[in-house]
Design an enzyme around this catalytic site. Structure first.
Site, PDB file in Angstrom:
ATOM      1  N   MET A 178      49.078  45.791  33.477  1.00  0.00           N
ATOM      2  CA  MET A 178      48.099  45.406  34.506  1.00  0.00           C
ATOM      3  C   MET A 178      47.516  44.019  34.232  1.00  0.00           C
ATOM      4  O   MET A 178      46.321  43.893  33.987  1.00  0.00           O
ATOM      5  CB  MET A 178      46.991  46.459  34.561  1.00  0.00           C
ATOM      6  CG  MET A 178      47.501  47.857  34.868  1.00  0.00           C
ATOM      7  SD  MET A 178      46.283  49.138  34.521  1.00  0.00           S
ATOM      8  CE  MET A 178      46.411  49.286  32.739  1.00  0.00           C
TER       9      MET A 178
ATOM     10  N   THR B 197      43.284  45.368  30.306  1.00  0.00           N
ATOM     11  CA  THR B 197      42.783  44.938  31.614  1.00  0.00           C
ATOM     12  C   THR B 197      41.279  45.107  31.605  1.00  0.00           C
ATOM     13  O   THR B 197      40.758  46.046  30.989  1.00  0.00           O
ATOM     14  CB  THR B 197      43.376  45.779  32.757  1.00  0.00           C
ATOM     15  OG1 THR B 197      42.627  45.571  33.952  1.00  0.00           O
ATOM     16  CG2 THR B 197      43.365  47.256  32.440  1.00  0.00           C
ATOM     17  N   ASN B 198      40.568  44.210  32.272  1.00  0.00           N
ATOM     18  CA  ASN B 198      39.133  44.384  32.471  1.00  0.00           C
ATOM     19  C   ASN B 198      38.851  45.251  33.684  1.00  0.00           C
ATOM     20  O   ASN B 198      38.051  46.185  33.628  1.00  0.00           O
ATOM     21  CB  ASN B 198      38.452  43.019  32.667  1.00  0.00           C
ATOM     22  CG  ASN B 198      38.231  42.257  31.387  1.00  0.00           C
ATOM     23  OD1 ASN B 198      37.183  42.358  30.754  1.00  0.00           O
ATOM     24  ND2 ASN B 198      39.225  41.474  30.991  1.00  0.00           N
ATOM     25  N   THR B 199      39.516  44.954  34.778  1.00  0.00           N
ATOM     26  CA  THR B 199      39.218  45.605  36.051  1.00  0.00           C
ATOM     27  C   THR B 199      39.276  47.122  35.961  1.00  0.00           C
ATOM     28  O   THR B 199      38.389  47.830  36.455  1.00  0.00           O
ATOM     29  CB  THR B 199      40.197  45.124  37.136  1.00  0.00           C
ATOM     30  OG1 THR B 199      40.051  43.712  37.298  1.00  0.00           O
ATOM     31  CG2 THR B 199      39.943  45.819  38.460  1.00  0.00           C
TER      32      THR B 199
ATOM     33  N   CYS C 248      38.771  38.677  32.826  1.00  0.00           N
ATOM     34  CA  CYS C 248      40.080  39.144  33.270  1.00  0.00           C
ATOM     35  C   CYS C 248      41.053  38.756  32.177  1.00  0.00           C
ATOM     36  O   CYS C 248      40.993  37.628  31.655  1.00  0.00           O
ATOM     37  CB  CYS C 248      40.466  38.504  34.605  1.00  0.00           C
ATOM     38  SG  CYS C 248      42.170  38.864  35.098  1.00  0.00           S
ATOM     39  N   THR C 249      41.934  39.659  31.828  1.00  0.00           N
ATOM     40  CA  THR C 249      42.787  39.421  30.664  1.00  0.00           C
ATOM     41  C   THR C 249      43.846  38.360  30.888  1.00  0.00           C
ATOM     42  O   THR C 249      44.530  37.966  29.942  1.00  0.00           O
ATOM     43  CB  THR C 249      43.453  40.741  30.215  1.00  0.00           C
ATOM     44  OG1 THR C 249      43.994  41.427  31.356  1.00  0.00           O
ATOM     45  CG2 THR C 249      42.454  41.638  29.527  1.00  0.00           C
ATOM     46  N   GLU C 250      43.971  37.855  32.135  1.00  0.00           N
ATOM     47  CA  GLU C 250      44.903  36.745  32.375  1.00  0.00           C
ATOM     48  C   GLU C 250      44.225  35.379  32.426  1.00  0.00           C
ATOM     49  O   GLU C 250      44.905  34.353  32.387  1.00  0.00           O
ATOM     50  CB  GLU C 250      45.662  36.945  33.703  1.00  0.00           C
ATOM     51  CG  GLU C 250      46.734  38.010  33.679  1.00  0.00           C
ATOM     52  CD  GLU C 250      46.193  39.374  34.062  1.00  0.00           C
ATOM     53  OE1 GLU C 250      46.921  40.368  33.920  1.00  0.00           O
ATOM     54  OE2 GLU C 250      45.018  39.437  34.493  1.00  0.00           O
TER      55      GLU C 250
END
Length: 244
Positions: free
Chosen positions: A20, A93-95, A206-208
């Protein structure tokens, strides 16, 4: 050869709930491996189990506000990690930490929450107010901000136009591994506006996002890379061994 922390056969097994997106999952895998190698040397690397799910299903749940369905999918995947021998779980993932309480309830092994790790770093630096960049679900949702508030940290989010741009860049570009110079500038402008409103630092929620901006882009504003902090905690827990 001597080992600084735990012998390699006593590493706790890290369960990574990923997919994700795959971009962030790769960063977790690489970061945990490198962290273990840095500590133990030689050919030592992480003891990992990865359960990567189809991001299209999760993205559809986010877009259609079907959080119960997303929770069902992630609980099943987390239980797969436990069954495969993970000693604790990190979700890359953060979300999707919006459904973290369901995972905590379902698992009999520890779940390491990404907000807790970030909050500890922020409090250690003595900050009380931070800006948050992330998906719309993170910036607009209570689940992220309430957890920071429980730890005495006030959060600020970008204005409406910036939130739309930040969210779009994540889903249209970063989750596909695309890094666009104009988008970097848009993020940095959003960060500057948050600082002007009183943010003492900024959470890359956000991890990206760490693919796009870093501390080097704004040396005077502390940036809290949730991916790096989460990975660091996973390495620490793994090195502490299975008894912890």
């Amino acid at each position: 050869m001597s080992y600084d922390r735990a012998p390699p056969d006593d590493l706790a097994t890290v369960g990574i709930l990923g997919g994700m997106s795959s971009e962030s999952t790769r960063e977790y895998y690489r970061g945990i491996d490198e962290g273990i190698t840095d500590e133990l040397g030689g050919h030592n690397a992480g003891d990992l189990v990865i359960r990567s799910i189809n991001f299209a299903e999760i993205e559809r749940c986010i877009r259609t506000d079907r959080w119960d369905r997303a929770g069902d999918l992630l609980v099943d995947a987390a239980l797969d990690l436990e069954a495969a021998g993970a000693d604790f779980v990190v979700m890359a993932t953060n979300t999707m930490h919006r459904v973290a309480p369901r995972l905590v309830e379902a698992l009999s092994i520890p779940f390491v929450h990404i907000v807790d790790v970030a909050a500890e770093a922020i409090r250690a630096d003595g900050l009380e107010t931070v800006g948050v960049l992330g998906t719309a679900a993170v910036m607009d949702g209570d689940f992220y901000h309430d957890r920071f508030a429980d730890r005495g940290i006030e959060t600020l989010v970008p204005d409406a136009d910036d939130r739309v741009a930040v969210n779009r860049i994540i889903f249209d570009e970063l989750t596909h591994g695309e890094v666009v110079a104009d988008s970097r500038e848009r993020y940095l402008e959003s960060i500057d506006r948050l600082v002007d409103r009183g943010a003492e630092g900024v959470v890359l929620g956000c991890t990206e996002i760490e693919l796009l901006v870093s501390q080097a882009d704004r040396p005077g504003t502390p940036m809290y890379d949730t991916t790096a902090l989460h990975v660091e905690r996973a390495v620490e827990r793994s090195l502490d061994g299975r008894g912890n």
